[in-house]
Enzyme design. Structure first.
Site, mmCIF file in Angstrom:
data_model
loop_
_atom_site.group_PDB
_atom_site.id
_atom_site.type_symbol
_atom_site.label_atom_id
_atom_site.label_comp_id
_atom_site.label_asym_id
_atom_site.label_seq_id
_atom_site.Cartn_x
_atom_site.Cartn_y
_atom_site.Cartn_z
ATOM 1 C CG ASP A 78 -6.229 -3.832 1.501
ATOM 2 O OD1 ASP A 78 -5.892 -2.740 0.993
ATOM 3 O OD2 ASP A 78 -5.510 -4.433 2.334
ATOM 4 C CB VAL A 93 -2.218 -4.985 0.047
ATOM 5 C CG1 VAL A 93 -2.498 -5.662 1.381
ATOM 6 C CG2 VAL A 93 -2.652 -5.885 -1.104
ATOM 7 C CG HIS A 94 -3.890 0.436 3.086
ATOM 8 N ND1 HIS A 94 -4.808 0.380 2.078
ATOM 9 C CD2 HIS A 94 -4.477 1.129 4.081
ATOM 10 C CE1 HIS A 94 -5.895 1.015 2.435
ATOM 11 N NE2 HIS A 94 -5.741 1.476 3.655
ATOM 12 N NE ARG A 95 -9.163 -1.157 4.248
ATOM 13 C CZ ARG A 95 -9.330 0.093 4.645
ATOM 14 N NH1 ARG A 95 -9.209 0.403 5.907
ATOM 15 N NH2 ARG A 95 -9.654 1.026 3.801
#
Ligand code: UD1
Ligand code: UDP
Length: 454
Positions: A281, A203-205
């Site tokens: 994501d 996850v990084h968005r």
């Protein structure tokens, strides 16, 4: 040629293009790192593992807000382009580094060439949607990874002769690195037993990591999925936000969840290869999941890679815990769904994208010929005109085929006065109030002008 990279996925996806271009005699490559990503595990590790030469220059841009980071890339890259005077500038993807680079090259009238063009999420809250739209339309040449991406550009009026359907270079990378995963000890280091149910999550968005309720939703889903071992290599943005939201300590109490530092490419690929399901994501990880035929649960509300969903590799589950849990379980336990995925074709190509990109660039090696040429209006390339059928216009009542015969212009679209596009055939008459879009050779313009005038 100046090749620009700035973040983890750009380095990974540019590596095979750099390699393919460096095999062409007489081509000088100048590799510039904007420095948007700077930690060893977000940048350096990929240069060494993927055999990419050290950058010739690092602009040291670092972190910042959307405007500041983009503006600094534009400013610093502008200086480099001015000094180095490349024949062309090449970037891949949709980060702020790509946007700043595209603007710098275009402002300095150096052809900008864009790889991984034409992706669209139609979600303007994503910085990447803004970046990719601008970069694509500034590019003198676009390499689209999929037929959908190719047609998105067409749909937006970007001339088809300036788009090459190349596939995505990530497939080339996975194929090249596949044999190296034997070297990885990551499963042993983590104590993961192959064969037991395993999920990798990334996850990084911004739209996830910076929103507490979304991170909470994802954490809740992980808590419930305790029949799985879950490995989560944490992107630095996510690590910082989880800590700030007080979720890190909660996650650490979950025995089935392993929070680890971002992995190098070989270890990450090894981890993916052992996973039964992937939740992410990330754009690149979606593509890698399809390449490795792993079910992919997309932790977003949309995707610019709809091929994943349409073909059946995965689902868009958002950040809602119950939809994540049910999606993961469906793709984990339904035998038929898993069997189907194994037989699916890879929508992102067959591992020849970088070779094709290098070949196309080699064929048009005089890249300066792309200079100053507006893809839309200069001689030889499509010339569009739009007019309204009204008043004493001689076009009024003419059929589409009569119009084409008299003017030499092709009718592209007809809109009613409200702007809705109307279906038409050669026998359709042009009616009062309609807006007609036509395309043709500018030398025929006088014939057209006679018909469209009042
Ligand atoms: C950027 C890209 C995104 C891409 C992602 C790849 C934009 C708008 N976003 O997002 O499209 O998918 O890279 O990973 O360009 N940080 C570190 N060390 C680093 C890099 C970042 O600690 O080496 C931290 C900083 O706190 C920084 C935050 O991560 O503020 C976000 O980094 P940034 O590059 O701005 O955006 P990404 O989320 O990485
Ligand atoms: N990746 C990696 N180590 C990790 C997580 C991801 O090497 O711990 C790689 C992954 O294989 C993919 C790329 O990083 O090729 C994706 O980068 P990211 O998710 O940061 O950005 P995006 O693709 O969404 O732009």
């Amino acid at each position: 040629m100046l090749l620009s990279v700035g973040t983890r996925p750009e380095i990974i996806k540019m590596a095979p293009v750099y390699e393919a271009l460096s095999r062409i005699k007489g081509v000088e490559l100048f590799l510039v790192h904007t420095g948007q990503h700077y930690d060893w595990e977000m940048s350096d590790v990929f240069f060494s593992e993927l055999g990419l030469d050290e950058p010739d220059l690092n602009l040291g841009i670092g972190s910042g807000d959307q405007v500041d980071q983009t503006a600094r890339v534009l400013h610093e890259m502008g200086k480099v382009v001015e000094n180095y005077e490349p024949d062309a500038v090449l970037s891949v993807g949709d980060t702020n580094s790509v946007l700043g680079t595209a603007l710098a090259a275009s402002k300095l009238e150096v052809p900008f060439i864009h790889i991984e063009s034409g992706l669209r999420s139609y979600d303007f809250t994503m910085p990447e949607e803004i970046n990719r739209r601008v970069a694509d339309h500034l590019a003198s040449l676009n390499f689209a990874p999929t037929p959908r991406a190719f047609s998105n550009l067409n749909e937006e009026g970007y001339p088809p002769e300036r788009i090459v359907l190349s596939g995505n270079t990530i497939v080339d990378v996975v194929e090249k690195m596949w044999s190296t995963i034997r070297r990885s000890n990551i499963l042993k280091e983590l104590g993961v037993v192959e064969g037991e149910p395993l999920m990798t999550i990334t996850v990084h968005r911004k739209e996830n990591a910076d929103k507490e309720y979304r991170m909470l939703g994802i954490v809740k889903a992980l808590r419930e999925l305790d029949e799985l071992t879950i490995v989560w290599p944490l992107h630095p943005r996510t690590y910082k936000r989880l800590k700030a939201f007080g979720l890190l300590s909660e996650l650490r109490t979950l025995e089935h969840v392993m929070l680890i530092e971002p992995l190098g490419y070989i270890d990450f690929l090894r981890l993916l290869s052992a996973s039964d399901v992937v939740a992410t994501d990330s754009g690149g990880v979606q593509e890698e999941s399809a390449t490795l035929k792993k079910p992919c649960i997309i932790l977003r509300d949309n995707t610019e890679r709809p091929e994943i969903v349409e073909l059946g590799f995965g689902e868009v589950a958002g950040a809602n815990p119950s939809s994540i849990v049910s999606s993961v379980r469906r793709f984990l336990y339904e035998e038929e769904v898993r069997r189907r995925i194994e037989g699916l074709p890879n929508p992102f190509g067959n591992g020849t994208a970088s070779k094709m990109i290098a070949e196309v660039l080699w064929r048009i090696w005089d890249l300066r010929s792309l200079r100053h040429e507006s893809p839309h209006f200069k001689g030889g390339s499509p010339h569009y005109v739009a007019f309204k059928v009204e008043g004493r216009s001689k076009s009024r009542g003419m059929t589409v085929s009569q119009f084409i015969e008299v003017t030499g212009y092709e009718v592209i679209a007809i809109y009613d006065p409200s702007g809705s596009s109307l279906p038409f055939s050669p026998s359709t008459p042009l009616m009062d109030g309609e807006i007609v879009r036509v395309r043709g050779d500018p030398s025929n313009y006088p014939k057209l002008a006679k018909l469209i005038g009042g």
